[in-house]
Design an enzyme around this catalytic site. Structure first.
Site, PDB file in Angstrom:
ATOM      1  CG  ASP A 187      -7.426  13.505  11.302  1.00  0.00           C
ATOM      2  OD1 ASP A 187      -6.899  12.358  10.359  1.00  0.00           O
ATOM      3  OD2 ASP A 187      -7.785  12.459  12.864  1.00  0.00           O
TER       4      ASP A 187
ATOM      5  CG  HIS B 245      -1.869   1.382   1.080  1.00  0.00           C
ATOM      6  ND1 HIS B 245      -3.129   1.273   1.199  1.00  0.00           N
ATOM      7  CD2 HIS B 245      -1.110   2.284   1.828  1.00  0.00           C
ATOM      8  CE1 HIS B 245      -3.429   2.359   0.654  1.00  0.00           C
ATOM      9  NE2 HIS B 245      -2.832   3.180   1.679  1.00  0.00           N
ATOM     10  CD  GLU B 246       1.209   3.608   3.607  1.00  0.00           C
ATOM     11  OE1 GLU B 246       1.194   4.230   3.249  1.00  0.00           O
ATOM     12  OE2 GLU B 246       0.505   2.995   4.405  1.00  0.00           O
TER      13      GLU B 246
ATOM     14  CG  HIS C  43      -0.103   5.857  -1.103  1.00  0.00           C
ATOM     15  ND1 HIS C  43      -0.854   6.503  -1.176  1.00  0.00           N
ATOM     16  CD2 HIS C  43      -0.743   5.312   0.442  1.00  0.00           C
ATOM     17  CE1 HIS C  43      -1.894   7.164  -0.278  1.00  0.00           C
ATOM     18  NE2 HIS C  43      -1.557   5.908   0.112  1.00  0.00           N
TER      19      HIS C  43
ATOM     20  CE1 TYR D  66      -6.054   4.197   3.239  1.00  0.00           C
ATOM     21  CE2 TYR D  66      -8.383   5.857   4.074  1.00  0.00           C
ATOM     22  CZ  TYR D  66      -6.862   5.634   3.955  1.00  0.00           C
ATOM     23  OH  TYR D  66      -5.821   6.027   4.694  1.00  0.00           O
TER      24      TYR D  66
ATOM     25  CD  GLU E 252      -4.670   7.405   1.098  1.00  0.00           C
ATOM     26  OE1 GLU E 252      -4.791   5.426   1.058  1.00  0.00           O
ATOM     27  OE2 GLU E 252      -3.636   8.040   1.953  1.00  0.00           O
TER      28      GLU E 252
HETATM   29  N1  BES Z   1      -1.380   7.923   4.017  1.00  0.00           N
HETATM   30  C1  BES Z   1      -2.059   6.966   4.547  1.00  0.00           C
HETATM   31  C2  BES Z   1      -1.872   7.145   6.733  1.00  0.00           C
HETATM   32  C3  BES Z   1      -3.037   8.921   6.444  1.00  0.00           C
HETATM   33  C4  BES Z   1      -3.749   9.357   6.132  1.00  0.00           C
HETATM   34  C5  BES Z   1      -2.666   9.407   7.259  1.00  0.00           C
HETATM   35  C6  BES Z   1      -4.608  10.151   6.022  1.00  0.00           C
HETATM   36  C7  BES Z   1      -2.566  10.818   7.751  1.00  0.00           C
HETATM   37  C8  BES Z   1      -4.111  11.097   7.152  1.00  0.00           C
HETATM   38  C9  BES Z   1      -1.488   5.777   4.904  1.00  0.00           C
HETATM   39  O1  BES Z   1      -0.974   5.232   3.516  1.00  0.00           O
HETATM   40  C10 BES Z   1      -2.432   4.727   5.074  1.00  0.00           C
HETATM   41  O2  BES Z   1      -3.455   4.837   3.897  1.00  0.00           O
HETATM   42  N2  BES Z   1      -2.247   3.527   5.880  1.00  0.00           N
HETATM   43  C11 BES Z   1      -2.871   2.967   6.314  1.00  0.00           C
HETATM   44  C12 BES Z   1      -2.588   1.477   6.057  1.00  0.00           C
HETATM   45  C13 BES Z   1      -3.413   0.812   4.908  1.00  0.00           C
HETATM   46  C14 BES Z   1      -4.218   1.101   4.201  1.00  0.00           C
HETATM   47  C15 BES Z   1      -2.605  -0.211   4.327  1.00  0.00           C
HETATM   48  C16 BES Z   1      -3.470   2.434   7.815  1.00  0.00           C
HETATM   49  O3  BES Z   1      -2.616   3.325   8.501  1.00  0.00           O
HETATM   50  O4  BES Z   1      -4.114   1.910   8.895  1.00  0.00           O
HETATM   51 ZN    ZN Z   2      -2.824   4.700   2.221  1.00  0.00          ZN
END
Ligand code: BES
Ligand code: ZN
Length: 667
Positions: free
Chosen positions: A434, A353-354, A357, A442, A376
């Site tokens: 947020d 996932h990361e 991005h 997502y 996302e």
């Molecule tokens: N970019 C996001 C994390 C994020 C989103 C931080 C919005 C601050 C504000 C990251 O790529 C993400 O989506 N992380 C997910 C992991 C996943 C979907 C595999 C998480 O942290 O759960």
């Molecule tokens: Zn993400």
């Protein structure tokens, strides 16, 4: 067709000329010239990430204009003056929990004597000058709880400004950990989390995802510690006199400012391949390297689908337990939760996932948080394609099907298919960005893209998406811009296809359109049957032994929500639930246990909440507790105060309203 426009102030004209001359301009539909990619400008060497020396070429990315590209979460006025480069010079003071030094900003403006407007939060600003040290008039506005304080600087003729400042000990983006909060227990640790709008609490700039900036940083920290950033390291660290070491980092590509990230701690590094590796505290390095052994393969798989990885190295930093997210896609250096270390590589989709991005989000970035799904949704889609390539279609289908489940659940929790926050394009007016962080961007986003893929066929879809990343590389994007591109380059004049896809319904309307493609895992059929039979026939260890983690999660989530203590006991024993190291399985179990006020699971719950601060787990578990009357509220009131000091502000800011509320209501 509605088209969004770009800001072309006077300073941009030479850039357009340069772009067209060098052959990277493209004709738009109306026959006018529009830069198709970020253009290059030659800038004086002192401003370059490389520091003084030879002339450097720095890229300037366009800023989108038009109402749908207006970022309501930033005070910046980029059409008057916009930051193109940030150069930080900071010392990390662990005793006072401050970063202290200067930020030097390069500014572009077509106005003769512009006012530069920056975003800040809780910064202690002591001086603002031009690059020759001449004071410039400035004003810091009264803080707004969501946006922070606008810093307005009268530039006059200056196009480079230097701000002397320090961050506050409570800076939202930063978490300062005591040695006791680290694995090694001997050294302190600092890390930042910029997304969505938190970086303004440690660097004064235009903190808007649509205003891309190149950047560099000189960081001084205690010599025993290693400084890593989301950029390339420039040279070796220099030892200074007073027990400090100085590190320099530079990002040559223009990036959204939320992607500027830092971590400082007792870090060790192990290479995993030619351009990949892992950083973490020394005691965890070996297991982390083993868990993440497939990263190099993932980068190759991603490239084979959507084109070259453009950031040079791809490393992962496995964070201390308080890291509030599963992962954060900081360029060149993903920050990952230590809960990724399951012992059996069963959570590596998080890295996929990361990594994804690096295309969707970091290369093509949502211009505002209302279009967060462009980051996302595309990434969940692409993550699944990487998983399919590396681990096969069955594994990918299980992930996608679990995603579908969480989408259905989210729609229910948001109030059903007419709830406004089930739209992809969000209305965040007067809200914290947020608030848009639900499963909708997502999973509805990914489902939308799967629906288009199914309609046009994978070959055509992939060709379009690959070109889309090229066309918009290093640029911001809006929902409208995405739809325009899709219509222009994929749908063309196929009216029947346009009608079938329901594009505008998908993006602008709530709920899930009727044409949504649901990827079903065939492996889940037997799991669902088992779950349905559980009340009658129970479960034995032999039944579950061969199940993968996604199968276990699916099973737990499909069980009847109301179970008796004897049934839960059988279940826990058969699945060895209190010894689960996979955090997704553990979380699914704890939710079920709380729903049934199952006392024997409380030590496990308490251990989980005390040992990690990932918001995705912490927030729902506290919500679940609070929903369980005095039984759960008493637990929440006991556990939260003990666990809270270990959580990042990103987590506490959302849990705080949940737990004291419970206390008030129960009294
Ligand atoms: N970019 C996001 C994390 C994020 C989103 C931080 C919005 C601050 C504000 C990251 O790529 C993400 O989506 N992380 C997910 C992991 C996943 C979907 C595999 C998480 O942290 O759960
Ligand atoms: Zn993400």
């Amino acid at each position: 067709m509605k088209r969004h426009s770009r800001v072309f102030p006077a300073w941009f004209i030479p850039v357009i000329v340069l772009a067209v001359l060098s052959g990277c301009g493209s004709k738009d539909k109306d026959g006018g010239a529009a830069p198709s990619a970020a253009a290059s400008v030659s800038l004086p060497a002192a401003a370059s990430p490389g520091g003084p020396g030879a002339t450097a070429t720095r890229t300037v990315a366009p800023v989108l204009s038009g109402p749908e590209a207006k970022d309501i979460h930033s005070y910046a006025e980029p059409d008057i003056a916009r930051v193109s480069n940030v150069d930080l010079d900071l010392t990390a003071h662990f005793d006072s929990r401050t970063l202290q030094g200067t930020a030097t900003l390069d500014v572009l403006s077509g106005v003769r004597e512009p006012t530069l407007t920056l975003d800040t939060r809780d910064l202690n600003i002591t001086a603002v000058t031009d690059d020759k040290g001449q004071a410039l008039p400035w004003h810091l506005a009264t803080p707004d709880p969501v946006m922070g304080s606008a810093l307005r600087i009268q530039l006059g003729a200056a196009r480079r400004v230097r701000i002397t400042y320090s961050s506050s000990p409570g800076a939202q983006a930063l978490q300062w950990l005591t040695p006791a909060q680290t694995a090694g227990g001997k050294q302190p640790y600092l890390f930042s989390q910029g997304e969505a709008d938190l970086n303004r609490s440690w660097l004064p700039t235009q903190d808007s995802p649509g205003i891309r900036q190149t950047w560099a940083a000189t960081i001084r920290a205690p010599e025993a510690l290693t400084v890593v950033m989301s950029a390339a390291r420039l040279g070796e660290p220099k030892k200074l006199k007073d027990g400090l070491r100085e590190w320099r980092y530079g990002m040559e590509h223009p990036v959204a400012p939320y992607l500027i990230a830092i971590a400082i701690g007792d870090l060790a590094f192990q290479s995993l391949g030619e351009r990949t590796g892992v950083y973490t505290e020394p005691s965890g390095l070996k297991v982390a390297a083993d868990e993440l052994a497939d990263i190099e393969k993932m980068v190759a798989a991603a490239e084979s689908i959507y084109g070259p990885y453009r950031w040079g190295r791809y490393d992962v930093l496995v964070m201390p337990p308080s890291f509030p997210f599963g992962g954060m896609e900081n360029p060149r250096l993903t920050f990952a939760t230590p809960t990724i270390i399951a012992g059996d590589r069963s959570l590596v989709s998080l890295v996929a996932h990361e990594l994804a991005h690096s295309w969707s989000g970091n290369l093509v970035t949502n211009a505002t948080w209302a279009d967060f799904w462009l980051n996302e949704g595309f990434t969940v889609y692409f993550e699944n394609r990487i998983m399919e390539r590396v681990y096969g279609a069955d594994a990918a289908a299980m992930q996608a099907d679990l995603g579908w489940d969480s989408l259905q659940q989210e729609i229910r929790e948001l109030g059903g298919p007419r709830a406004p926050d089930t739209r992809l394009h969000l209305d965040l007016t007067g809200r914290n960005p947020d608030d848009g962080m639900t499963s909708i961007p997502y999973e509805k986003g990914a489902t939308f893209l799967r629906t288009i893929e199914a309609a046009v066929g994978r070959e055509r879809w992939d060709a379009w998406l690959r070109d889309y990343f090229d066309r918009h590389a290093f640029q911001p994007q809006t929902s409208t811009g995405f739809l325009d591109d899709l219509r222009e380059h994929l749908i063309k004049d196929d009216a029947a296809l346009e009608k079938r896809l329901k594009l505008d319904t998908w993006v602008f309307e709530p709920g899930l359109p009727a044409n949504a493609v649901h990827v079903k895992s065939t492996a889940f059929a037997k799991i669902d049957a088992r779950a349905a039979a559980f009340a009658r026939s129970g479960i034995a260890a032999a039944d579950v032994q061969s199940w993968s983690s996604p199968e276990r999660v699916r099973f737990l989530n499909r069980l009847p929500r109301k179970l008796g203590p004897a049934q839960l006991k059988t279940l826990a024993a058969a699945m060895d639930l209190d010894a689960q190291r996979n955090s997704e399985v553990r979380f699914a179990w704890l939710e079920l246990a709380i729903a049934n006020r199952y006392e024997p699971a409380v030590p496990n719950l308490e251990d989980f909440l005390m040992k990690m601060g990932r918001r995705k787990f912490v927030l729902p578990l506290f919500k679940d507790l609070v929903a369980q009357g005095e039984w759960g509220r008493a637990l929440a009131r006991r556990i939260y105060p003990a666990a809270r000091p270990g959580y990042h502000s990103v987590t506490t800011s959302r849990v705080d309203p949940v737990v004291p509320l419970a206390a008030a209501k129960s009294q």
